[in-house]
Design a protein around this motif. Structure first.
Motif, PDB file in Angstrom:
ATOM      1  N   LYS A 286       0.835  -1.196   0.000  1.00 13.71           N
ATOM      2  CA  LYS A 286       0.000   0.000   0.000  1.00 13.71           C
ATOM      3  C   LYS A 286       0.875   1.254   0.000  1.00 13.71           C
ATOM      4  O   LYS A 286       1.855   1.335   0.708  1.00 13.71           O
ATOM      5  CB  LYS A 286      -0.924   0.004   1.217  1.00 13.71           C
ATOM      6  CG  LYS A 286      -1.975  -1.101   1.180  1.00 13.71           C
ATOM      7  CD  LYS A 286      -2.922  -0.993   2.362  1.00 13.71           C
ATOM      8  CE  LYS A 286      -4.000  -2.062   2.301  1.00 13.71           C
ATOM      9  NZ  LYS A 286      -4.939  -1.973   3.444  1.00 13.71           N
ATOM     10  N   GLY A 287       0.483   2.206  -0.789  1.00 14.06           N
ATOM     11  CA  GLY A 287       1.233   3.452  -0.865  1.00 14.06           C
ATOM     12  C   GLY A 287       2.457   3.398  -1.755  1.00 14.06           C
ATOM     13  O   GLY A 287       3.217   4.368  -1.802  1.00 14.06           O
ATOM     14  N   ALA A 288       2.655   2.296  -2.478  1.00 12.13           N
ATOM     15  CA  ALA A 288       3.840   2.203  -3.336  1.00 12.13           C
ATOM     16  C   ALA A 288       3.865   3.321  -4.368  1.00 12.13           C
ATOM     17  O   ALA A 288       4.928   3.843  -4.725  1.00 12.13           O
ATOM     18  CB  ALA A 288       3.887   0.844  -4.027  1.00 12.13           C
ATOM     19  N   LEU A 289       2.687   3.689  -4.861  1.00 13.59           N
ATOM     20  CA  LEU A 289       2.617   4.711  -5.900  1.00 13.59           C
ATOM     21  C   LEU A 289       2.979   6.098  -5.374  1.00 13.59           C
ATOM     22  O   LEU A 289       3.368   6.981  -6.133  1.00 13.59           O
ATOM     23  CB  LEU A 289       1.209   4.731  -6.521  1.00 13.59           C
ATOM     24  CG  LEU A 289       1.076   5.266  -7.939  1.00 13.59           C
ATOM     25  CD1 LEU A 289       1.929   4.484  -8.914  1.00 13.59           C
ATOM     26  CD2 LEU A 289      -0.380   5.245  -8.367  1.00 13.59           C
ATOM     27  N   TRP A 290       2.840   6.274  -4.044  1.00 10.73           N
ATOM     28  CA  TRP A 290       3.177   7.578  -3.468  1.00 10.73           C
ATOM     29  C   TRP A 290       4.670   7.866  -3.562  1.00 10.73           C
ATOM     30  O   TRP A 290       5.085   9.007  -3.489  1.00 10.73           O
ATOM     31  CB  TRP A 290       2.735   7.656  -2.006  1.00 10.73           C
ATOM     32  CG  TRP A 290       1.257   7.563  -1.825  1.00 10.73           C
ATOM     33  CD1 TRP A 290       0.291   7.614  -2.784  1.00 10.73           C
ATOM     34  CD2 TRP A 290       0.573   7.394  -0.590  1.00 10.73           C
ATOM     35  NE1 TRP A 290      -0.959   7.483  -2.230  1.00 10.73           N
ATOM     36  CE2 TRP A 290      -0.818   7.357  -0.872  1.00 10.73           C
ATOM     37  CE3 TRP A 290       0.979   7.274   0.740  1.00 10.73           C
ATOM     38  CZ2 TRP A 290      -1.786   7.190   0.105  1.00 10.73           C
ATOM     39  CZ3 TRP A 290       0.011   7.119   1.728  1.00 10.73           C
ATOM     40  CH2 TRP A 290      -1.354   7.081   1.409  1.00 10.73           C
TER      41      TRP A 290
END
Length: 489
Positions: A286-290
């Motif tokens: 989760k949040g890898a794209l951030w």
């Protein structure tokens, strides 16, 4: 009255404007009218690309005359948004290290706004304010800051900039980031755009097109479209093809919404970094794209300069099509800058109602009606542009959904000074209102503050104690507008 004139090589003192400059657009009376109430008649030190060299040119005033006979046709409208681009991320707005020659040229050919604001401090609420011409809090979807799931979106029954212009005879298209709801209930093609090519969500990985939830997010209309090339290149090609197309004599509206320079921090050619982000997304991180562990000032610079080249390519296509003179081009950001953005001298960034979160670079060019080399200090915000484009395009707002913006067409085209009014913002935990040069602000700390922006754009000199009556007046004004809006859940 004084007016800054943009020269081909930075900013310098200039002689009086020519007769043509006074006759068209924001020259002469319009430029003089462009100062907010109580605003200085010249730029404050530190503003612009060459802050220590900026000076003002002495001008007189002439009545608006020659432009009346210069053009009668309704313009095409090319409305370009960058994503999370900071106020000073363009060299023409003061960046010391980012070079943006194409956007700087656009500014020299049109009007550069120094006190222009987004409709909100994050992506989707600002887009709601542009598409509806209303405060985001007028609609349920606008309360999401930003939209992150399929539960809300822009009601297809709500009139939009596109639906109203289409009703007035325009061809309409949206290319790029939508971020106003997801399928199956929400889509640009359900809200007035004839065509859509782009992504529905708030962000995507530039090569794989994977979104925040790991879903594939590139569509043509409502169907997935496979293209694994760098996203900014794909959008640039699509937009260039659209402006070159024969539209059968109809004027057109193209909303071109780049995701650049929004995270993840990958530039064209960064395939290894892209592959690592994709691996993490597919692993369920989760949040890898951030991309919290990536990026740099240098990488961000590369992305902004790529945005500049991409805009330049679309403008080249427009010029080659023979439509440049008859096309109103608008460029801005959807909100203030993010981690690596250059916002000096403003405080705050994306998500905040401090100046750095909502003041955005804004440029308008329309060769047939507006002379170039102009700088406006008029406080304006996103809903104003909706009202302006509807008037210029000959479309009437829907009476059941009154606009919150004020049309700037009389200001831009006739030199009529806009009446003093209040710009209003609300996000969870923060509030702000600007009237003239005064700004009322309450941050998450809960204290009411008052700033005089002409003297203190950095919002460091709190005048609340010195001006208690004005503070109370602006607070009441904010609360009156807030009472009209939907409450947060």
């Amino acid at each position: 009255m004084r007016l800054l004139i943009m020269q081909p090589h930075g900013w310098s003192r200039s002689s009086r404007l020519s007769r043509r400059s006074f006759a068209g657009g924001v020259a002469g009376t319009a430029a003089a009218a462009g100062l907010g109430a109580g605003a200085p008649a010249h730029a404050a030190p530190g503003e612009g690309a060459a802050s220590t060299a900026e000076t003002a040119a002495q001008t007189g005033e002439r009545p608006f005359a020659a432009a009346r006979g210069r053009h009668a046709r309704r313009p095409n409208i090319l409305f370009i948004l960058g994503d999370d681009l900071g106020w000073a991320d363009l060299s023409s707005y003061g960046s010391p290290h980012i070079r943006t020659p194409h956007l700087d040229r656009l500014a020299r050919q049109g009007v550069r706004f120094t006190d222009a604001y987004s409709g909100s401090a994050t992506c989707s609420p600002t887009r709601f304010s542009l598409y509806t011409g209303r405060f985001p809090g007028r609609t349920k979807g606008g309360l999401a800051e930003p939209i992150a799931d399929k539960s809300v979106g822009l009601d297809p029954n709500h009139p939009t900039l596109a639906s109203l212009l289409r009703g007035a005879g325009y061809a309409t298209a949206l290319i790029g980031k939508w971020h106003c709801g997801y399928l199956p209930d929400y889509s640009p093609t359900r809200s007035g755009w004839d065509e859509f090519f782009g992504n529905f969500g708030g962000a995507l990985e530039y090569y794989s097109k994977l979104g925040l939830g790991g879903e594939y997010d590139l569509y043509e209309g409502d169907a997935e479209y496979k293209d694994l090339r760098y996203y900014t290149r794909v959008l640039t090609e699509r937009a260039s093809a659209y402006v070159r197309r024969d539209h059968g004599g109809r004027p057109w509206l193209l909303n071109l919404n780049f995701t650049t320079p929004h995270w993840p921090w990958t530039a064209d050619g960064d395939t290894e970094e892209s592959a690592e982000i994709v691996r993490r997304i597919k692993a369920g991180q989760k949040g890898a794209l951030w991309h919290q562990d990536g990026g740099s000032v240098e990488k961000y610079t590369e992305m902004v300069q790529d945005l500049d080249r991409s805009v330049g390519a679309v403008l080249d296509a427009l010029r080659a099509s023979g439509q440049e003179r008859d096309t109103l081009v608008f460029f801005a950001s959807d909100n203030g800058g993010e981690r690596f953005s250059y916002n000096w001298p403003l405080s705050g960034n994306k998500g905040s109602l401090q100046e750095g979160g909502i003041r955005v670079p804004t440029i308008v060019r329309w060769p047939a009606r507006i002379d170039g080399g102009q700088v406006s200090h008029e406080p304006v915000f996103t809903p104003d542009w909706t009202a302006t484009l509807l008037e210029i395009g000959g479309a009437r707002p829907d009476r059941a959904h009154p606009l919150d913006g004020t049309s700037l067409a009389p200001y831009l085209l006739k030199g009529e000074k806009p009446a003093e009014r209040e710009l209003f913002w609300r996000v969870r935990g923060e509030r702000a209102l600007r009237r003239g040069d005064w700004k009322y602000y309450r941050g998450k700390g809960g204290a009411d503050q008052l700033f005089h922006l002409a003297e203190d754009r950095r919002e460091q000199a709190d005048r609340a104690a010195a001006e208690p009556r004005l503070l109370a007046e602006l607070r009441r004004a904010w609360e009156r507008t807030d009472e009209e809006l939907l409450p947060y859940a």
